[in-house]
Write an enzyme that holds these catalytic residues in place. Structure first.
Site, PDB file in Angstrom:
ATOM      1  N   TYR A  30     -31.441  -0.856 -35.187  1.00 35.92           N
ATOM      2  CA  TYR A  30     -31.280  -1.812 -36.292  1.00 35.92           C
ATOM      3  C   TYR A  30     -30.371  -2.936 -35.822  1.00 35.92           C
ATOM      4  CZ  TYR A  30     -31.402  -3.009 -41.276  1.00 35.92           C
ATOM      5  OH  TYR A  30     -31.627  -3.631 -42.485  1.00 35.92           O
ATOM      6  N   LYS A  83     -32.405  -7.826 -38.336  1.00 39.23           N
ATOM      7  CA  LYS A  83     -32.095  -8.314 -39.680  1.00 39.23           C
ATOM      8  C   LYS A  83     -32.033  -9.827 -39.624  1.00 39.23           C
ATOM      9  CE  LYS A  83     -31.434  -6.605 -42.824  1.00 39.23           C
ATOM     10  NZ  LYS A  83     -32.266  -6.365 -43.999  1.00 39.23           N
ATOM     11  N   ASP A 101     -36.746  -8.770 -40.560  1.00 37.33           N
ATOM     12  CA  ASP A 101     -36.537  -8.554 -42.000  1.00 37.33           C
ATOM     13  C   ASP A 101     -35.535  -9.558 -42.561  1.00 37.33           C
ATOM     14  OD1 ASP A 101     -35.946  -7.663 -44.543  1.00 37.33           O
ATOM     15  OD2 ASP A 101     -34.910  -5.836 -43.892  1.00 37.33           O
ATOM     16  N   ASN A 153     -35.027 -10.207 -45.675  1.00 39.48           N
ATOM     17  CA  ASN A 153     -34.676  -9.849 -47.058  1.00 39.48           C
ATOM     18  C   ASN A 153     -35.123 -10.906 -48.077  1.00 39.48           C
ATOM     19  OD1 ASN A 153     -32.011  -8.111 -45.728  1.00 39.48           O
ATOM     20  ND2 ASN A 153     -33.250  -7.166 -47.323  1.00 39.48           N
ATOM     21  N   HIS A 173     -36.086   3.081 -45.230  1.00 38.95           N
ATOM     22  CA  HIS A 173     -35.066   2.036 -45.292  1.00 38.95           C
ATOM     23  C   HIS A 173     -33.695   2.660 -45.082  1.00 38.95           C
ATOM     24  CE1 HIS A 173     -32.022   0.129 -48.067  1.00 38.95           C
ATOM     25  NE2 HIS A 173     -32.385  -0.932 -47.379  1.00 38.95           N
TER      26      HIS A 173
HETATM   27  O1  GKR Z   1     -26.823  -3.905 -44.778  1.00 39.59           O
HETATM   28  O2  GKR Z   1     -27.023  -6.016 -44.418  1.00 39.59           O
HETATM   29  C1  GKR Z   1     -27.486  -4.920 -44.710  1.00 39.59           C
HETATM   30  C2  GKR Z   1     -28.956  -4.829 -44.991  1.00 39.59           C
HETATM   31  O3  GKR Z   1     -29.472  -6.096 -45.157  1.00 39.59           O
HETATM   32  C3  GKR Z   1     -29.213  -3.973 -46.189  1.00 39.59           C
HETATM   33  O4  GKR Z   1     -28.420  -4.387 -47.252  1.00 39.59           O
HETATM   34  C4  GKR Z   1     -30.659  -3.950 -46.599  1.00 39.59           C
HETATM   35  O5  GKR Z   1     -30.775  -3.275 -47.802  1.00 39.59           O
HETATM   36  O6  GKR Z   1     -31.030  -2.728 -44.561  1.00 39.59           O
HETATM   37  C5  GKR Z   1     -31.570  -3.219 -45.700  1.00 39.59           C
HETATM   38  C6  GKR Z   1     -32.960  -3.745 -45.525  1.00 39.59           C
HETATM   39  O7  GKR Z   1     -33.684  -3.269 -44.713  1.00 39.59           O
HETATM   40  O8  GKR Z   1     -33.350  -4.645 -46.265  1.00 39.59           O
HETATM   41 MG    MG Z   2     -35.395  -4.399 -45.476  1.00 39.88          MG
END
Ligand code: GKR
Ligand code: MG
Length: 429
Positions: free
Chosen positions: A151, A198, A226, A228, A325
């Site tokens: 990740y 991310k 991802d 988001n 997730h």
């Molecule tokens: O922890 O920054 C993070 C992630 O963005 C998390 O909040 C997300 O919920 O890991 C997650 C995702 O896959 O969207």
């Molecule tokens: Mg996600």
């Protein structure tokens, strides 16, 4: 054997978290988790873990009281307890929040996240009492190891100067070279062979370049991006076009089922989600519109391990893939994820896990990734042991906190470095 619950303990804790960036801001130096313990009349103790912000804790407290005298085997009864508690708890009776990185936050989802902590603790206790691993209670494992993906996050080298924080040894990752270096470390340390970045942090072209760099460094390895939900439909389609040849899937490129359906209609790149399908109620519309090809289950907000199996069965029926997730979590949850993932047929995508980012845990021994996989424990219950001294110390940090860390707030953490920061509107690009 007496399976009656005689005691329930809730321990909120704060655990170290590195400065990982996402579209809303940056992770705080410490993040809240809630550790749940149920004890039976025979002094068997089961552990569970869930989100730890105050709203979860406030719901978990009356829930815990109602469990005394019930059986650890009464897993279906947990949902009725949750309903009773929620009716009494007027503050969570409506819509809680429409934003967030985990999709719309409803009272229902909050309730289920609390149920999951107790469900896992009950399964752990039941397994220990019966001498059976949790996977056996769930019908038996269909694999001996569960694959996870690296990740990757854009990150700063450290939290802002002057902020109390633990140091990490991952270094900064703010450009394609930094992302590739981080991926190499993940591979070296844990053997991961698939990589998720991310995104939603930098303008899409920079993130496209980072994924391209990953593809060059790790030819043929599954890659995911991802943001988001940070992109418009048009931007999502452009990214899909540019990266279509190297992506295993694109995760939540745009926000909401309708936007995801528009993206899906315009690209052959599979779309995954942990944002637009996060409850059973959201499935029909999303599957009906063909909005997603992979659902990433989070057993916390889906209401536990058995609900995760039900979700997997529904996905299978509709020809939709399933994986997992992850949000900042510790070893109890990784063990729970591994136990349930071991029972899910057709798990074709490596699961997400933030665990490598968590340098602190409450276990006596950390769970280990070998070749990117966690071996499925056959020991009774979850197969993990809690270190009481660690738990006490991490709880003490929570008890001592007066700086607002008991609520995870990535935008507030970002404001420490950038005082003018506000959570970006959507779509951001
Ligand atoms: O922890 O920054 C993070 C992630 O963005 C998390 O909040 C997300 O919920 O890991 C997650 C995702 O896959 O969207
Ligand atoms: Mg996600």
């Amino acid at each position: 054997m007496n399976l009656t619950i005689t005691d329930v303990r809730l321990t909120p804790i704060l655990v170290a978290d590195p400065p990982l960036l996402n579209t809303q801001g940056v992770h705080q130096p410490y993040t809240p988790r809630l550790i749940v313990e149920v004890e039976t009349a025979d002094a068997v103790v089961g552990f569970g873990e869930t989100y730890g912000d105050t709203k979860y804790l406030e719901l978990a407290r009356p829930f815990a009281e109602k469990l005394i005298g019930r059986q650890v085997s009464d897993l279906n009864g947990l949902f009725a307890v949750a309903d009773e508690v929620a009716v009494a708890e007027t503050r969570v009776s409506g819509q809680v929040d429409v934003g967030g990185l985990r999709g719309v936050q409803t009272a229902d989802k909050l309730r289920l996240s609390v149920v999951s902590g107790f469900e896992v603790a009950c399964l752990d206790a039941l397994g220990k009492a019966l001498g059976l691993p949790v996977h056996a209670l769930l019908g038996g494992k269909v694999r001996d190891a569960v694959e996870y993906s690296a990740y990757l996050f854009y990150k700063w080298a450290g939290h802002p100067a002057g902020v109390a924080a633990e140091k990490d040894d991952w270094g900064a990752a703010l450009d394609p070279a930094g992302v590739v270096a981080q991926a190499r470390l993940f591979k070296e340390r844990y053997g991961f062979t698939s990589f998720k970045l991310k995104g939603g942090v930098f303008p899409p072209d920079e993130e496209i370049a980072a994924v391209r760099a990953l593809a060059e460094a790790f030819p043929g390895h599954p890659l995911r991006l991802d943001p988001n939900g940070a992109w418009s439909v048009a931007t999502s389609l452009r990214v899909a076009e540019e990266l279509g040849d190297v992506l295993e899937y694109l995760e939540d490129p745009a926000l909401g089922t309708s936007a995801m359906a528009e993206v899906a209609a315009g690209t052959g790149v599979p779309l995954a989600t942990n944002m637009c399908v996060t409850t059973f109620a959201e499935i029909a519309e999303a599957f009906g519109k063909g909005a997603v090809q992979v659902v990433l289950s989070d057993h916390h907000y889906w209401g536990g391990l058995r609900n995760t199996q039900q979700l997997a069965a529904i996905c299978r029926t509709f020809g939709v893939g399933v994986s997992m997730h992850s949000n900042t979590h510790l070893g109890i949850s990784l063990a729970a994820m591994t136990q349930v993932a071991a029972t899910v047929p057709g798990l074709h995508h490596a699961c997400d896990s933030h665990y490598p980012w968590q340098s602190e845990d409450v276990l006596t021994e950390r769970l280990v990734f070998e070749g990117g996989k966690v071996a499925v424990s056959d020991a009774p219950g979850l197969g993990v042991e809690v270190d009481r001294e660690r738990l006490r110390a991490l709880h003490q940090r929570w008890a001592d906190d007066d700086g607002g860390l008991r609520e995870r707030d990535d935008a507030a953490a970002m404001r420490v470095a950038e005082p003018g920061w506000v959570t970006p509107g959507v779509p951001r690009w």
